[in-house]
Design a protein around this motif. Sequence first.
Motif, PDB file in Angstrom:
ATOM      1  N   UNK A 116      14.532   0.245  -5.606  1.00 13.01           N
ATOM      2  CA  UNK A 116      14.228  -0.554  -5.909  1.00 13.01           C
ATOM      3  C   UNK A 116      14.765  -2.034  -5.252  1.00 13.01           C
ATOM      4  N   UNK A 117      14.396  -2.876  -4.365  1.00 11.36           N
ATOM      5  CA  UNK A 117      15.492  -3.961  -3.817  1.00 11.36           C
ATOM      6  C   UNK A 117      16.326  -3.389  -3.349  1.00 11.36           C
ATOM      7  N   UNK A 118      16.223  -2.487  -2.645  1.00 10.04           N
ATOM      8  CA  UNK A 118      16.839  -1.548  -1.783  1.00 10.04           C
ATOM      9  C   UNK A 118      16.253  -2.214   0.155  1.00 10.04           C
ATOM     10  N   UNK A 119      17.424  -2.167   1.343  1.00  5.73           N
ATOM     11  CA  UNK A 119      17.085  -2.077   2.107  1.00  5.73           C
ATOM     12  C   UNK A 119      15.980  -1.602   2.860  1.00  5.73           C
ATOM     13  N   UNK A 120      15.256  -2.010   3.614  1.00  2.00           N
ATOM     14  CA  UNK A 120      14.146  -1.601   4.505  1.00  2.00           C
ATOM     15  C   UNK A 120      14.651  -0.949   5.570  1.00  2.00           C
ATOM     16  N   UNK A 121      14.881   0.386   6.138  1.00  2.15           N
ATOM     17  CA  UNK A 121      15.241   0.703   6.683  1.00  2.15           C
ATOM     18  C   UNK A 121      14.324   0.329   8.099  1.00  2.15           C
ATOM     19  N   UNK A 122      15.583   0.171   9.332  1.00  5.14           N
ATOM     20  CA  UNK A 122      14.039  -0.434  10.807  1.00  5.14           C
ATOM     21  C   UNK A 122      13.344   0.741  11.345  1.00  5.14           C
ATOM     22  N   UNK A 123      13.715   2.378  10.486  1.00  2.00           N
ATOM     23  CA  UNK A 123      13.352   3.713  11.610  1.00  2.00           C
ATOM     24  C   UNK A 123      11.791   3.755  10.646  1.00  2.00           C
ATOM     25  N   UNK A 124      11.805   3.348   9.560  1.00  2.53           N
ATOM     26  CA  UNK A 124      10.826   3.641   8.379  1.00  2.53           C
ATOM     27  C   UNK A 124       9.819   2.552   8.825  1.00  2.53           C
ATOM     28  N   UNK A 125      10.413   1.290   9.067  1.00  2.00           N
ATOM     29  CA  UNK A 125       9.295   0.462   9.744  1.00  2.00           C
ATOM     30  C   UNK A 125       8.918   0.838  11.062  1.00  2.00           C
ATOM     31  N   UNK A 126       9.490   1.348  11.547  1.00  2.00           N
ATOM     32  CA  UNK A 126       9.255   1.493  13.182  1.00  2.00           C
ATOM     33  C   UNK A 126       7.756   2.778  12.849  1.00  2.00           C
ATOM     34  N   UNK A 127       8.585   3.978  12.374  1.00  2.00           N
ATOM     35  CA  UNK A 127       7.385   4.888  12.146  1.00  2.00           C
ATOM     36  C   UNK A 127       5.633   4.661  11.864  1.00  2.00           C
ATOM     37  N   UNK A 128       6.147   4.138  10.471  1.00  2.00           N
ATOM     38  CA  UNK A 128       4.989   3.667   9.993  1.00  2.00           C
ATOM     39  C   UNK A 128       3.811   2.373  10.805  1.00  2.00           C
ATOM     40  N   UNK A 129       4.862   1.393  11.616  1.00  2.00           N
ATOM     41  CA  UNK A 129       4.193   0.671  12.987  1.00  2.00           C
ATOM     42  C   UNK A 129       3.691   1.269  14.615  1.00  2.00           C
TER      43      UNK A 129
ATOM     44  N   UNK B 113       0.935  -1.288   0.114  1.00  2.00           N
ATOM     45  CA  UNK B 113      -0.653   0.023   0.209  1.00  2.00           C
ATOM     46  C   UNK B 113       0.648   1.007  -0.210  1.00  2.00           C
ATOM     47  N   UNK B 114       0.483   1.652  -0.077  1.00  2.00           N
ATOM     48  CA  UNK B 114       0.949   3.405  -0.454  1.00  2.00           C
ATOM     49  C   UNK B 114       1.307   3.827   1.035  1.00  2.00           C
ATOM     50  N   UNK B 115       2.454   4.851   1.376  1.00  2.00           N
ATOM     51  CA  UNK B 115       3.113   5.049   2.598  1.00  2.00           C
ATOM     52  C   UNK B 115       3.619   3.891   3.064  1.00  2.00           C
ATOM     53  N   UNK B 116       3.628   2.251   3.090  1.00  2.00           N
ATOM     54  CA  UNK B 116       4.252   1.741   3.823  1.00  2.00           C
ATOM     55  C   UNK B 116       5.800   1.454   3.521  1.00  2.00           C
ATOM     56  N   UNK B 117       6.578   1.322   4.755  1.00  2.00           N
ATOM     57  CA  UNK B 117       8.125   1.098   4.233  1.00  2.00           C
ATOM     58  C   UNK B 117       8.265   0.426   2.732  1.00  2.00           C
ATOM     59  N   UNK B 118       7.735  -0.530   2.698  1.00  2.00           N
ATOM     60  CA  UNK B 118       8.195  -1.535   1.114  1.00  2.00           C
ATOM     61  C   UNK B 118       8.057  -0.034   0.191  1.00  2.00           C
TER      62      UNK B 118
END
Length: 156
Positions: free
Chosen positions: A131-144, A118-123
């Motif tokens: 594309x095919x890059x590492x998803x930053x844990x800070x971005x994941x934390x903020x989203x969740x 979905x739009x705005x998700x860390x992915x």
Amino acid sequence: MTTSAKVIANAFIERSHAESKPLSNMQLQKLVYIANGFCLALLDKPLYYEETYAWTYGPLIKPLYSSLMSYGSNNITSTIPISPYEDRIDLNEEKIINYVWSKYSDMSAYKLSDLTHQAGTPWDITWRNNDYGMIDNNVIADYYKTLINVITQQSN
């Protein structure tokens, strides 16, 4: 305590077997990733030490994928061999895994993939920039953290 994604995956595999729910590699990748998101948001630490990447079908943990690629799109039939020295899951991590299992285990692999795309998700954020890059844990934390606020507001 942070452990291998394989340990987390095994927790989901054990639940799938206990409940006779089929589980594919793609579903498992997403469940492990989602559990990591909730762990980052709630406990301020990653659930697993490996990096997560933005791949075509969503977030992917490369060592976990490699361990399961022999299954292809078939259901996973056994747990993944792990080192006896791997850290185990603690009580708070167990609660997060149980929550994710209860909320997401009935979703198909493609539904889980759609959810993570979905739009705005860390992915999505990572894929648009690398594309095919590492998803930053800070971005994941903020989203969740935002997702948890939405869930909390909906339940009030």
